[in-house]
Design a protein around this motif. Sequence first.
Motif, PDB file in Angstrom:
ATOM      1  N   GLY A  38      36.982  12.559  77.486  1.00  0.00           N
ATOM      2  CA  GLY A  38      36.398  11.482  76.686  1.00  0.00           C
ATOM      3  C   GLY A  38      35.234  11.944  75.842  1.00  0.00           C
ATOM      4  O   GLY A  38      34.812  11.243  74.917  1.00  0.00           O
ATOM      5  N   ALA A  39      34.695  13.138  76.134  1.00  0.00           N
ATOM      6  CA  ALA A  39      33.600  13.685  75.343  1.00  0.00           C
ATOM      7  C   ALA A  39      34.109  14.122  73.974  1.00  0.00           C
ATOM      8  O   ALA A  39      35.288  14.439  73.807  1.00  0.00           O
ATOM      9  CB  ALA A  39      32.976  14.878  76.072  1.00  0.00           C
ATOM     10  N   GLN A  40      33.208  14.129  73.002  1.00  0.00           N
ATOM     11  CA  GLN A  40      33.572  14.562  71.658  1.00  0.00           C
ATOM     12  C   GLN A  40      33.110  15.992  71.417  1.00  0.00           C
ATOM     13  O   GLN A  40      32.127  16.463  71.994  1.00  0.00           O
ATOM     14  CB  GLN A  40      32.979  13.639  70.599  1.00  0.00           C
ATOM     15  CG  GLN A  40      33.726  12.322  70.433  1.00  0.00           C
ATOM     16  CD  GLN A  40      33.410  11.644  69.121  1.00  0.00           C
ATOM     17  OE1 GLN A  40      32.308  11.744  68.597  1.00  0.00           O
ATOM     18  NE2 GLN A  40      34.386  10.934  68.570  1.00  0.00           N
ATOM     19  N   ALA A  41      33.849  16.679  70.531  1.00  0.00           N
ATOM     20  CA  ALA A  41      33.490  18.027  70.127  1.00  0.00           C
ATOM     21  C   ALA A  41      33.892  18.193  68.666  1.00  0.00           C
ATOM     22  O   ALA A  41      34.746  17.461  68.155  1.00  0.00           O
ATOM     23  CB  ALA A  41      34.185  19.074  70.995  1.00  0.00           C
ATOM     24  N   VAL A  42      33.254  19.130  68.001  1.00  0.00           N
ATOM     25  CA  VAL A  42      33.588  19.430  66.604  1.00  0.00           C
ATOM     26  C   VAL A  42      34.056  20.872  66.529  1.00  0.00           C
ATOM     27  O   VAL A  42      33.321  21.792  66.894  1.00  0.00           O
ATOM     28  CB  VAL A  42      32.387  19.202  65.670  1.00  0.00           C
ATOM     29  CG1 VAL A  42      32.780  19.512  64.226  1.00  0.00           C
ATOM     30  CG2 VAL A  42      31.873  17.773  65.785  1.00  0.00           C
ATOM     31  N   ALA A  43      35.307  21.054  66.092  1.00  0.00           N
ATOM     32  CA  ALA A  43      35.887  22.394  65.980  1.00  0.00           C
ATOM     33  C   ALA A  43      35.811  22.864  64.534  1.00  0.00           C
ATOM     34  O   ALA A  43      36.169  22.126  63.614  1.00  0.00           O
ATOM     35  CB  ALA A  43      37.338  22.386  66.453  1.00  0.00           C
ATOM     36  N   HIS A  44      35.347  24.085  64.334  1.00  0.00           N
ATOM     37  CA  HIS A  44      35.233  24.683  63.007  1.00  0.00           C
ATOM     38  C   HIS A  44      36.252  25.814  62.882  1.00  0.00           C
ATOM     39  O   HIS A  44      36.017  26.924  63.364  1.00  0.00           O
ATOM     40  CB  HIS A  44      33.826  25.232  62.788  1.00  0.00           C
ATOM     41  CG  HIS A  44      32.757  24.184  62.815  1.00  0.00           C
ATOM     42  ND1 HIS A  44      32.223  23.638  61.670  1.00  0.00           N
ATOM     43  CD2 HIS A  44      32.140  23.564  63.855  1.00  0.00           C
ATOM     44  CE1 HIS A  44      31.316  22.727  62.006  1.00  0.00           C
ATOM     45  NE2 HIS A  44      31.247  22.669  63.308  1.00  0.00           N
TER      46      HIS A  44
ATOM     47  N   GLY B 213      43.966  14.954  74.898  1.00  0.00           N
ATOM     48  CA  GLY B 213      42.902  14.614  73.954  1.00  0.00           C
ATOM     49  C   GLY B 213      43.494  14.284  72.592  1.00  0.00           C
ATOM     50  O   GLY B 213      44.704  14.085  72.448  1.00  0.00           O
ATOM     51  N   SER B 214      42.651  14.246  71.550  1.00  0.00           N
ATOM     52  CA  SER B 214      43.137  13.893  70.219  1.00  0.00           C
ATOM     53  C   SER B 214      42.180  14.392  69.146  1.00  0.00           C
ATOM     54  O   SER B 214      41.012  14.688  69.423  1.00  0.00           O
ATOM     55  CB  SER B 214      43.305  12.373  70.090  1.00  0.00           C
ATOM     56  OG  SER B 214      42.047  11.720  70.284  1.00  0.00           O
TER      57      SER B 214
END
Length: 381
Positions: free
Chosen positions: A307-313, A289-290
Amino acid sequence: MPSTLYQCLVFGAPTAEQVSALTRTLSKAMADFGLKPDEHFSISEGYGHGFVETVPTVAVFFGGVGAALPEHQNLMRLSIPIVPLVSDLTKVSDELPDCLRPLNALALVRDDVDLVRPSGQALQCLGLLPTQRRVFVSYRRTESRDVAVQLFEALSARQFDVFLDTHSVAAATDFQSVLWHRLCDCDVVVMLDTPGFFDSRWAKLEWGRATDKNISILQLLWPGHTPSRYSALATPRALSVDDFADGKLTAAKVDMVALQVEVLRSKSVALRHANLAGHIRSSIERMGGSIEGVGLRRSLVMKLPSGAQAVAHPSVGVPTAVTLHDAVRDGDTRRTLVVYDHIGLSDEWMTHIDWLGATFKDVRWIKSRQAGWELSELEDL
């Protein structure tokens, strides 16, 4: 998403030197967080060109005789916090307009030429620094207890949440568990480096664990004492015999310590955030991933191997339900992750985090030091 992530607006009656100092100190702190001027943040007198109503913004008001804030109503409409600055707290009624007098003002300090304190307050309002200002005092009781107690009282009076072993652990609790948990949550360790500091097993452990957690350490080096090779990563400040009076630090030296803690606080939080971000970046890249970009409140926008997006906090220190709230508040249709370092957290707190994860299933909690393992499970690899 707008390219600008943070904005600082300057109002009131600042001098050119004050605007320059605030801009310089804020820009340095932003750079520590990996944020670039004009791309990720802007600092302007007034609203400036390109003001965006929808991104986190703070207003800094420099008070002065006759200084006005005609923009107050619009700032309130946009829920923009305002940091009022005065030359002295006794001059609030002379230097602030009526609309700002209900706010708790911050007095400018002569020795704070770089405006570190106002900058820190602005960073707190933007969510880049935690609102709790936590300090851990590390010392050897037989050599520096009086100074440790003095700093506990002096820093507490300056609105720091100070951990001191003799004052901060309740009865009938596991002393060491509480100590390590509080160490994990502090912004800066103030180390009283006396000749026998590293002869103490517990002092060595505090040092080693603070270093492992990337917590900045302010080393106060006792007169005539040669620092240990262990302390090479600290920020040293040598003390002289003239810095002491009746076995305690002089008032001027205490002021110096407090200002140094302010300086290191932003650097420490930025370093710890970078460490968490580094764990998640290396893990996701090894999986294929990237990291696609930076989002609000230093979040990381990721593309998973699927290919799915995620937001890491990344959550610096001890994560809480407030951490969860902020992640959900900033969330959208993408998967939301909270990344934290679990090493040193108490068993009771880990149980609390497990409960949060089981109860609020829209947010996934990821331990930074085993991020690859847990991301693999998330991706079903």
